[in-house]
Design a protein around this motif. Structure first.
Motif, PDB file in Angstrom:
ATOM      1  N   PRO A   1     -15.756 -26.277  -1.332  1.00  0.00           N
ATOM      2  CA  PRO A   1     -16.928 -26.775  -2.073  1.00  0.00           C
ATOM      3  C   PRO A   1     -16.664 -28.198  -2.570  1.00  0.00           C
ATOM      4  CG  PRO A   1     -15.653 -25.294  -3.457  1.00  0.00           C
ATOM      5  CD  PRO A   1     -15.015 -25.257  -2.100  1.00  0.00           C
ATOM      6  N   CYS A   2     -17.703 -28.999  -2.609  1.00  0.00           N
ATOM      7  CA  CYS A   2     -17.573 -30.338  -3.189  1.00  0.00           C
ATOM      8  C   CYS A   2     -17.137 -30.186  -4.650  1.00  0.00           C
ATOM      9  CB  CYS A   2     -18.898 -31.087  -3.118  1.00  0.00           C
ATOM     10  SG  CYS A   2     -19.383 -31.546  -1.443  1.00  0.00           S
ATOM     11  N   THR A   3     -16.181 -30.953  -5.022  1.00  0.00           N
ATOM     12  CA  THR A   3     -15.645 -30.852  -6.377  1.00  0.00           C
ATOM     13  C   THR A   3     -16.583 -31.509  -7.392  1.00  0.00           C
ATOM     14  OG1 THR A   3     -14.397 -32.894  -6.055  1.00  0.00           O
ATOM     15  CG2 THR A   3     -13.278 -30.833  -5.534  1.00  0.00           C
ATOM     16  N   ASN A   4     -16.304 -31.299  -8.652  1.00  0.00           N
ATOM     17  CA  ASN A   4     -17.087 -31.949  -9.713  1.00  0.00           C
ATOM     18  C   ASN A   4     -17.075 -33.460  -9.514  1.00  0.00           C
ATOM     19  OD1 ASN A   4     -17.258 -29.393 -10.702  1.00  0.00           O
ATOM     20  ND2 ASN A   4     -16.008 -29.747 -12.526  1.00  0.00           N
ATOM     21  N   GLY A   5     -18.220 -34.030  -9.702  1.00  0.00           N
ATOM     22  CA  GLY A   5     -18.325 -35.480  -9.544  1.00  0.00           C
ATOM     23  C   GLY A   5     -18.676 -35.903  -8.139  1.00  0.00           C
ATOM     24  N   THR A   6     -18.801 -34.926  -7.225  1.00  0.00           N
ATOM     25  CA  THR A   6     -19.159 -35.253  -5.844  1.00  0.00           C
ATOM     26  C   THR A   6     -20.305 -34.363  -5.389  1.00  0.00           C
ATOM     27  OG1 THR A   6     -17.602 -33.679  -4.845  1.00  0.00           O
ATOM     28  CG2 THR A   6     -16.754 -35.877  -5.375  1.00  0.00           C
ATOM     29  N   PHE A   7     -20.855 -34.721  -4.215  1.00  0.00           N
ATOM     30  CA  PHE A   7     -21.949 -33.944  -3.632  1.00  0.00           C
ATOM     31  C   PHE A   7     -21.948 -34.182  -2.132  1.00  0.00           C
ATOM     32  CE2 PHE A   7     -23.713 -38.090  -3.734  1.00  0.00           C
ATOM     33  CZ  PHE A   7     -24.713 -38.136  -2.774  1.00  0.00           C
ATOM     34  N   GLN A   8     -22.686 -33.336  -1.415  1.00  0.00           N
ATOM     35  CA  GLN A   8     -22.867 -33.537   0.019  1.00  0.00           C
ATOM     36  C   GLN A   8     -24.221 -32.951   0.406  1.00  0.00           C
ATOM     37  OE1 GLN A   8     -23.054 -35.083   2.908  1.00  0.00           O
ATOM     38  NE2 GLN A   8     -20.823 -35.283   2.608  1.00  0.00           N
ATOM     39  N   ASN A   9     -25.081 -33.806   0.936  1.00  0.00           N
ATOM     40  CA  ASN A   9     -26.421 -33.362   1.316  1.00  0.00           C
ATOM     41  C   ASN A   9     -26.599 -33.291   2.826  1.00  0.00           C
ATOM     42  OD1 ASN A   9     -26.377 -36.075   1.832  1.00  0.00           O
ATOM     43  ND2 ASN A   9     -28.185 -36.583   0.615  1.00  0.00           N
ATOM     44  N   GLU A  10     -25.484 -33.299   3.570  1.00  0.00           N
ATOM     45  CA  GLU A  10     -25.535 -33.135   5.009  1.00  0.00           C
ATOM     46  C   GLU A  10     -24.536 -32.051   5.407  1.00  0.00           C
ATOM     47  OE1 GLU A  10     -24.842 -36.816   6.935  1.00  0.00           O
ATOM     48  OE2 GLU A  10     -26.526 -37.857   5.983  1.00  0.00           O
ATOM     49  N   THR A  11     -24.743 -31.476   6.620  1.00  0.00           N
ATOM     50  CA  THR A  11     -23.841 -30.431   7.117  1.00  0.00           C
ATOM     51  C   THR A  11     -22.740 -31.055   7.960  1.00  0.00           C
ATOM     52  OG1 THR A  11     -25.226 -30.066   9.070  1.00  0.00           O
ATOM     53  CG2 THR A  11     -25.692 -28.741   7.100  1.00  0.00           C
ATOM     54  N   GLY A  12     -21.652 -30.267   8.149  1.00  0.00           N
ATOM     55  CA  GLY A  12     -20.572 -30.671   9.046  1.00  0.00           C
ATOM     56  C   GLY A  12     -19.833 -31.904   8.609  1.00  0.00           C
ATOM     57  N   GLN A  13     -19.599 -32.061   7.344  1.00  0.00           N
ATOM     58  CA  GLN A  13     -18.966 -33.269   6.830  1.00  0.00           C
ATOM     59  C   GLN A  13     -17.507 -33.005   6.458  1.00  0.00           C
ATOM     60  OE1 GLN A  13     -20.650 -36.278   6.924  1.00  0.00           O
ATOM     61  NE2 GLN A  13     -22.041 -34.906   8.050  1.00  0.00           N
ATOM     62  N   SER A  14     -16.707 -34.024   6.670  1.00  0.00           N
ATOM     63  CA  SER A  14     -15.280 -33.918   6.379  1.00  0.00           C
ATOM     64  C   SER A  14     -14.948 -34.347   4.960  1.00  0.00           C
ATOM     65  CB  SER A  14     -14.487 -34.779   7.368  1.00  0.00           C
ATOM     66  OG  SER A  14     -14.852 -36.149   7.251  1.00  0.00           O
ATOM     67  N   SER A  15     -15.916 -34.827   4.243  1.00  0.00           N
ATOM     68  CA  SER A  15     -15.677 -35.223   2.854  1.00  0.00           C
ATOM     69  C   SER A  15     -16.991 -35.160   2.085  1.00  0.00           C
ATOM     70  CB  SER A  15     -15.089 -36.639   2.792  1.00  0.00           C
ATOM     71  OG  SER A  15     -16.024 -37.590   3.293  1.00  0.00           O
ATOM     72  N   CYS A  16     -16.864 -35.198   0.787  1.00  0.00           N
ATOM     73  CA  CYS A  16     -18.048 -35.257  -0.068  1.00  0.00           C
ATOM     74  C   CYS A  16     -18.219 -36.678  -0.581  1.00  0.00           C
ATOM     75  CB  CYS A  16     -17.909 -34.285  -1.245  1.00  0.00           C
ATOM     76  SG  CYS A  16     -17.945 -32.545  -0.740  1.00  0.00           S
ATOM     77  N   ARG A  17     -19.383 -36.953  -1.019  1.00  0.00           N
ATOM     78  CA  ARG A  17     -19.689 -38.290  -1.509  1.00  0.00           C
ATOM     79  C   ARG A  17     -19.589 -38.317  -3.030  1.00  0.00           C
ATOM     80  NH1 ARG A  17     -25.453 -39.164   1.096  1.00  0.00           N
ATOM     81  NH2 ARG A  17     -25.300 -41.146  -0.046  1.00  0.00           N
ATOM     82  N   ASN A  18     -19.060 -39.424  -3.534  1.00  0.00           N
ATOM     83  CA  ASN A  18     -18.949 -39.579  -4.982  1.00  0.00           C
ATOM     84  C   ASN A  18     -20.320 -39.794  -5.602  1.00  0.00           C
ATOM     85  OD1 ASN A  18     -16.166 -39.330  -5.229  1.00  0.00           O
ATOM     86  ND2 ASN A  18     -15.807 -41.502  -4.868  1.00  0.00           N
ATOM     87  N   CYS A  19     -20.520 -39.212  -6.758  1.00  0.00           N
ATOM     88  CA  CYS A  19     -21.736 -39.528  -7.516  1.00  0.00           C
ATOM     89  C   CYS A  19     -21.690 -41.005  -7.869  1.00  0.00           C
ATOM     90  CB  CYS A  19     -21.799 -38.702  -8.800  1.00  0.00           C
ATOM     91  SG  CYS A  19     -22.067 -36.931  -8.520  1.00  0.00           S
ATOM     92  N   SER A  20     -22.805 -41.688  -7.717  1.00  0.00           N
ATOM     93  CA  SER A  20     -22.860 -43.119  -7.997  1.00  0.00           C
ATOM     94  C   SER A  20     -22.877 -43.374  -9.497  1.00  0.00           C
ATOM     95  CB  SER A  20     -24.098 -43.729  -7.335  1.00  0.00           C
ATOM     96  OG  SER A  20     -25.279 -43.135  -7.840  1.00  0.00           O
ATOM     97  N   GLN A  21     -22.737 -44.630  -9.872  1.00  0.00           N
ATOM     98  CA  GLN A  21     -22.792 -45.006 -11.280  1.00  0.00           C
ATOM     99  C   GLN A  21     -24.141 -44.595 -11.871  1.00  0.00           C
ATOM    100  OE1 GLN A  21     -22.047 -49.237 -11.074  1.00  0.00           O
ATOM    101  NE2 GLN A  21     -19.860 -48.967 -11.349  1.00  0.00           N
ATOM    102  N   GLY A  22     -24.103 -44.132 -13.101  1.00  0.00           N
ATOM    103  CA  GLY A  22     -25.327 -43.656 -13.740  1.00  0.00           C
ATOM    104  C   GLY A  22     -25.627 -42.199 -13.427  1.00  0.00           C
TER     105      GLY A  22
END
Length: 588
Positions: free
Chosen positions: A205-226
């Protein structure tokens, strides 16, 4: 010893043998009719138990090469077997009777005839049956990396092969997983998950502070500033609330706006500093407060306001305190919302005055909040400090200048009737006042005249009359008139011979003509002699008991004018040609 052997043309052979000392039940299956019901598939290890079947080939004695036959595909000539080994070398792959050829073992195959051996199945292939001419490719999801295998191995969890005949399984790439064995593909990690390693069975699962809105991804994306995310496995991040901010990426919570700052909107990376004139003494606020009255703040982003100093003041939300204006004062006070005003009778001239000053004597101020005092107008006074109004001078007193501190007495000859701001006025003609500070004048009594209002009345002269209220004595026309004892009436004297109206006398003297005209008006008379030629004009003008004689020559002519004011008379002669005209005009 007995033998029972049955061959079925359907492909199934039941061999019943009654052997010496023993009875064997042999069951052979999957023998196809095309094999001619030969004994090649019979296990070599048991052939010695049936010498009556293989008696003619127990040794190479008397062997006949013509009996050698090439082994068919799927079998080979095992030279360790006498029936095959007795064939000459040039006949390798042959045996006496094809029934002596040995079937290729499982995991092996032979697609050619007359071979002395079978080849092992290659990597990625297998053969689970004996006597086969070809190997089978490993199915999708299976693989083998060894030769001569009888079966392929399942790809384990986290592995896959998507083609047949694979020598080895592939690891699921990052972003994909496979929980089951023997699969031809891997599954994408779902939204909110990722997998950064290969060959995994589960996504993370994407950890706290990250997210992923696509499938089949090797990493999660960081929440942006704000933004932030306080949960795992999320498809998106949350906006920071009002009063919060986040200036870093990949955070699980937002930060509170510090003191002196605020943020009214959501999803912001920074807080706004409180502007000058405002403050904020708490964290996480959506707005700043105005500095209270009497305080100020000249810097942005602060948590407190400062007190206005002595001599200054301020309303709400000031970035600077203002000087107390003229007309106000501060004393020792600090933090003033407004400056106290100077009261009536007081003033302050300068800004930031410590206190108010009283109006000086001679000045006043009837209004509060004034920067100066006003001079008392003429007719009024203030003889103390701090006058609110000036006082009028009383009866018989006055001031002649602005800003007076005391009234002065009306001078003799002047008076003022009542309390007012008026000046003293002179006694009118025929009145007098000898006492200073009087409220009225006295009328000049009968038989007296008052030429000077500040002096006592004068006794009327014997040759004049002075009715009541006389400012001047009125002379009687002498020598024919004089005043009575009361000086109220002019009376004719014994010398008066006649009253002649409009008479003239012609006298010849020295070759010239003397023209005399007498004109009597009332009880007064005026006589004018006008000499034509080289003579002169004589005019007598009686004022009181005095006389005046004026000669005025005009060319060879002369004109004499008498002008009496009040009880006097006026005589005018205009000259026409060589003649003269004498006119007496008496003005009562």
């Amino acid at each position: 010893m007995g033998v029972c052997w049955g061959l079925g043309v359907t492909g199934i052979v039941l061999l019943l043998g009654c052997l010496y000392h023993n009875v064997y039940l042999l069951v052979a299956s999957d023998v196809s009719p095309s094999q001619g019901n030969d004994l090649r598939s019979f296990p070599v290890s048991h052939r010695s138990d049936f010498p009556f079947l293989f008696a003619d080939v127990t040794n190479c004695t008397g062997s006949n090469i013509s009996l050698c036959q090439p082994c068919d595909g799927g079998s080979f000539a095992n030279h360790s077997v006498t029936e095959c080994g007795c064939c000459p070398n040039e006949a390798t792959g042959e045996c006496y009777n094809q029934s002596f050829c040995e079937a290729c073992a499982e995991g092996h195959a032979q697609n050619l005839t007359g071979k002395e051996s079978c080849f092992p199945c290659d990597k990625g292939q297998y053969q689970d049956k004996p006597g086969m001419t070809t190997c089978k490719p490993c199915a999708k999801g299976y693989a083998t990396n060894v030769t001569g295998t009888v079966k392929c191995s399942e790809c384990g969890a986290g592995e896959f092969t998507n083609v047949t005949g694979s020598a080895k399984c592939l690891l699921c790439p990052s972003g994909k997983v496979q929980q089951q064995a023997g699969q031809s593909s891997c599954e994408n990690c779902t939204k909110g998950q990722f997998q950064d390693e290969k060959g995994k069975i589960d996504c993370k699962p994407c950890t706290n502070g990250t997210f992923q809105n696509e499938t089949g991804q090797s990493s999660c994306r960081n929440c942006s500033q704000g933004h932030f995310q306080d949960l795992e496995g999320q498809l998106k991040c949350k906006l920071c609330n009002s009063g919060e901010f986040q200036d870093e990426e990949g955070q699980s919570e937002c930060k509170l706006c510090p003191k002196g700052n605020y943020q009214a909107e959501k999803g912001q990376r920074l807080c706004n500093k409180c502007e000058p004139g405002f403050y904020q003494n708490e964290t996480g606020q959506i707005k700043c407060h105005k500095c209270p009255g009497g305080t100020f703040q000249d810097q942005p982003g602060v948590s407190t306001c400062k007190l206005c100093g002595v001599g200054t003041y301020c309303g709400l939300g000031c970035s600077q305190c203002a000087a107390c204006p003229p007309g106000t004062f501060s004393g020792n006070s600090t933090g003033l919302l407004t400056c106290p005003v100077c009261q009536a009778g007081h003033f302050s001239k300068e800004e930031s005055s410590f206190n108010c000053s009283k109006c000086e004597p001679g000045m006043f101020q009837s209004q509060p909040n004034k920067s100066s005092c006003v001079y008392c107008p003429v007719g009024s006074i203030c003889n103390a400090h701090g006058c609110i109004n000036c006082a009028y001078c009383p009866e018989g007193q006055e001031t002649v200048d602005e800003g007076s501190t005391n009234c002065t007495l009306c001078e003799p000859g002047f008076y003022k009737a009542a309390l007012s701001g008026a000046k003293c006025i002179p006694c009118r003609d025929g009145y007098y006042q000898t006492t200073p500070g009087s409220g009225s004048c006295f009328e000049c009594p009968s038989g007296f005249f008052c030429p000077i209002a500040s002096e006592p009345p004068l006794r009327c002269p014997i040759s004049a009359i002075c009715p009541k209220g006389s400012g001047q004595a009125v002379p009687c026309a002498g020598p024919f008139y004089k005043a009575n004892e009361d000086r109220t009436e002019c009376r004719a004297t014994q010398e008066f011979i006649a009253v002649v109206v409009g008479c003239s006398v012609a006298i010849i003297a020295r070759g010239k003509v003397l023209h005399t005209m007498c004109h009597v008006v009332g009880t007064m008379s005026c006589c004018v002699w006008h000499i034509v030629g080289t003579m002169s004009c004589c005019v007598w003008h009686v004022v009181g008991t005095m006389s005046c004689c004026v000669w005025h020559l005009v060319g060879a002519m002369s004109c004499c004018v008498w002008h009496v004011v009040g009880a006097m008379s006026c005589c005018v002669w205009p000259v026409v040609g060589t003649m003269s005209c004498c006119v007496w005009h008496y003005i009562l």
